[in-house]
Design a protein around this motif. Structure first.
Motif, PDB file in Angstrom:
ATOM      1  N   LEU A  57       0.855  -1.182   0.000  1.00 42.25           N
ATOM      2  CA  LEU A  57       0.000   0.000   0.000  1.00 42.25           C
ATOM      3  C   LEU A  57       0.889   1.230   0.000  1.00 42.25           C
ATOM      4  CD1 LEU A  57      -1.216  -2.104   2.515  1.00 42.25           C
ATOM      5  CD2 LEU A  57      -3.194  -0.734   1.922  1.00 42.25           C
ATOM      6  N   VAL A  58       0.533   2.203  -0.824  1.00 42.33           N
ATOM      7  CA  VAL A  58       1.316   3.435  -0.954  1.00 42.33           C
ATOM      8  C   VAL A  58       0.398   4.626  -0.730  1.00 42.33           C
ATOM      9  CG1 VAL A  58       2.726   4.853  -2.489  1.00 42.33           C
ATOM     10  CG2 VAL A  58       2.851   2.348  -2.643  1.00 42.33           C
ATOM     11  N   GLN A  59       0.901   5.627  -0.012  1.00 39.03           N
ATOM     12  CA  GLN A  59       0.192   6.897   0.099  1.00 39.03           C
ATOM     13  C   GLN A  59       1.167   8.020  -0.215  1.00 39.03           C
ATOM     14  OE1 GLN A  59      -2.593   7.500   3.378  1.00 39.03           O
ATOM     15  NE2 GLN A  59      -1.890   9.605   3.613  1.00 39.03           N
ATOM     16  N   ALA A  60       0.941   8.698  -1.326  1.00 41.32           N
ATOM     17  CA  ALA A  60       1.776   9.835  -1.729  1.00 41.32           C
ATOM     18  C   ALA A  60       1.138  11.113  -1.193  1.00 41.32           C
ATOM     19  CB  ALA A  60       1.900   9.895  -3.239  1.00 41.32           C
ATOM     20  N   ASN A  61       1.853  11.806  -0.309  1.00 45.92           N
ATOM     21  CA  ASN A  61       1.340  13.011   0.351  1.00 45.92           C
ATOM     22  C   ASN A  61       2.053  14.245  -0.203  1.00 45.92           C
ATOM     23  OD1 ASN A  61      -0.117  11.582   2.866  1.00 45.92           O
ATOM     24  ND2 ASN A  61       1.875  10.608   2.575  1.00 45.92           N
ATOM     25  N   PHE A  62       1.281  15.273  -0.577  1.00 40.62           N
ATOM     26  CA  PHE A  62       1.862  16.471  -1.157  1.00 40.62           C
ATOM     27  C   PHE A  62       1.524  17.689  -0.306  1.00 40.62           C
ATOM     28  CE2 PHE A  62       1.136  13.523  -4.731  1.00 40.62           C
ATOM     29  CZ  PHE A  62       2.456  13.346  -5.101  1.00 40.62           C
TER      30      PHE A  62
END
Length: 445
Positions: A138-143
């Motif tokens: 699982l990946v969560q890309a936070n900007f």
């Protein structure tokens, strides 16, 4: 203002090429079988660039390179069939995208565990679900508003230990930049080296819950402090300790002393009490000849050492750690390379479980676990916008647990430590700890 992390995108990302039929039934190794169902989390923070273009371009690069790296790491895109094998028919990884309503500097100024966990995909509901439906990655890309970013990654421990996780991260970064090397291409052959037991096919190990409230703290030992600690422990003419041995001895001494003080206060008397420490060992580096770092799966063991209250002195504990490691390599690691490998792994796992039960359930002893991610090159993961300004691991609140990672400055060590609430209050006042470690300092980007 409260830091808010809003999920704006969710998708399943599948390998760019289908897994060949002959690879679709993937056997776990015996090491893999003994791990419960849980995820290993990692967060990589990156400094900002032009906010108007950063998020869109970074997201594109992440989502176009992830399918390629999943093709190489094809088991990571599969699902658990039972505690014996994976089905690798390209079910894919879960990818989330999030926007954060602040600059990265605000998070790094005083890192907070509760905030850090919002940068990771939520896994609580997934871990309670049927294991056969769970994504393994699982990946969560936070900007962030400033153009900075944080990649939160959770990988099922059934398929990867720390070194395998690091290989995956750097292979993904290398794919994103076109700089992938031979060392980043995984080898999947641990099941042939350590075959699984059919008797464990339908038996998933469980995690022992803590009975008391636990708290986590982050400490930093700068490179100069690590050097001073090693010098203190070495003493005149004494044996040299590694940085990990020195820091582990410091944490063990301070934690055990805090526990003894708490129990003395409760019982109004001093009670002799055994204390033990288990420390993980990356077996790839201990085998003869050494195994390659890109050998995927789980290849970690642990050694044990004990002490009593009369031996709570850092120099003594550091020597105990060194002797225990040498003994472990001389006996256990050699068994792993012979006909007794299966028995050795089963015995080690049973011993660890019994000791954990005596500590958490029966409260018969103080048992500490130490895992070191030092020397794993997480800070080399460059997706095209520079190396991380901070790499951290945020795991569940398991009591009496020490997690060591390299600091960004060469030679320093970060510690993420979990203790029972009463023990932590005493631990933080220990003069030796205060001499060498600082509590939750700002991350310098």
């Amino acid at each position: 203002m409260t830091i808010e992390v809003d999920i704006v995108k969710r998708e399943t990302i599948k390998p760019s090429s289908p897994t060949p039929p002959e690879l679709r039934h993937f056997k776990l190794s015996l090491f893999d079988q003994f791990y419960p169902i849980f995820y290993t989390p990692l967060i990589l923070f990156y400094a900002g660039s032009d906010p108007s273009e950063a998020a869109q371009e970074k997201s594109r690069r992440l989502t176009t390179s992830l399918p390629e790296v999943l093709t190489r790491f094809y088991p990571f895109a599969g699902r658990i069939v039972d505690n014996l094998s994976l089905g690798c028919v390209d079910q894919g990884a879960e990818y989330l995208e999030a926007v954060v309503n602040c600059d990265l500097s605000r998070v790094l100024k005083e890192p907070d565990t509760a905030v850090l966990r919002t940068f990771l995909p939520a896994t609580a509901d997934i871990e309670r679900a049927d294991a056969t439906t769970m994504p393994l990655v699982l990946v969560q890309a936070n900007f962030f508003e400033c153009g900075g970013s944080a990649i939160g990654l959770c990988v099922m421990h059934k398929v990867a230990d720390a070194e395998a996780l690091c290989t995956f991260v750097n292979a993904w970064a290398g794919t994103a930049t076109g700089a992938i090397t031979e060392a980043m291409i995984p080898e999947f052959r641990t099941a042939s080296m350590f075959p699984p037991l059919d008797s464990l096919a339908n038996s998933f190990p469980s995690i022992v819950p803590a009975k008391e409230k636990c708290v986590r703290r982050r400490f930093l030992l700068e490179s100069s402090k690590v050097a001073a600690l090693r010098k203190r422990i070495e003493g005149p003419g004494g044996p040299a300790s590694t940085a990990v041995e020195a820091v582990s001895a410091l944490l063990w001494k301070c934690s055990a002393t805090a526990s003894r003080k708490k129990k003395a206060n409760l019982n109004k008397m001093e009670t002799p009490r055994t204390t033990m420490l288990s420390q993980t060992v990356n077996l790839r580096r201990r085998m003869e000849p050494q195994l390659p770092s890109n050998l995927a799966g789980n290849l970690a063991g642990y050694f044990l050492t004990r002490a009593d209250e009369r031996e709570m002195e850092m120099r003594v504990l550091a020597v105990r750690l060194r002797e225990a490691l040498e003994g472990y390599c001389e006996s256990h690691v050699k068994r792993l390379q012979g006909d007794g490998a299966c028995a050795a792994i089963c015995e080690e796992t049973k011993e660890f479980g019994e000791l954990l039960g005596k500590s958490l359930v029966m409260d018969e002893m103080d048992f500490y676990s130490c895992t070191s991610w030092c020397r794993f090159p997480f800070y080399e993961a460059d997706f095209g916008w520079g190396r991380p300004v901070w790499a951290c691991q945020e795991s569940a609140d398991c009591p009496n647990f020490f997690m060591l990672m390299d600091a960004r400055d060469s030679g320093g060590i970060e510690v993420c430590l979990t203790l029972r609430e009463e023990d932590m209050a005493l631990f933080e006042q220990d003069p030796d700890l205060l001499e060498f470690a600082s509590l939750n300092p700002t991350i310098r980007g």
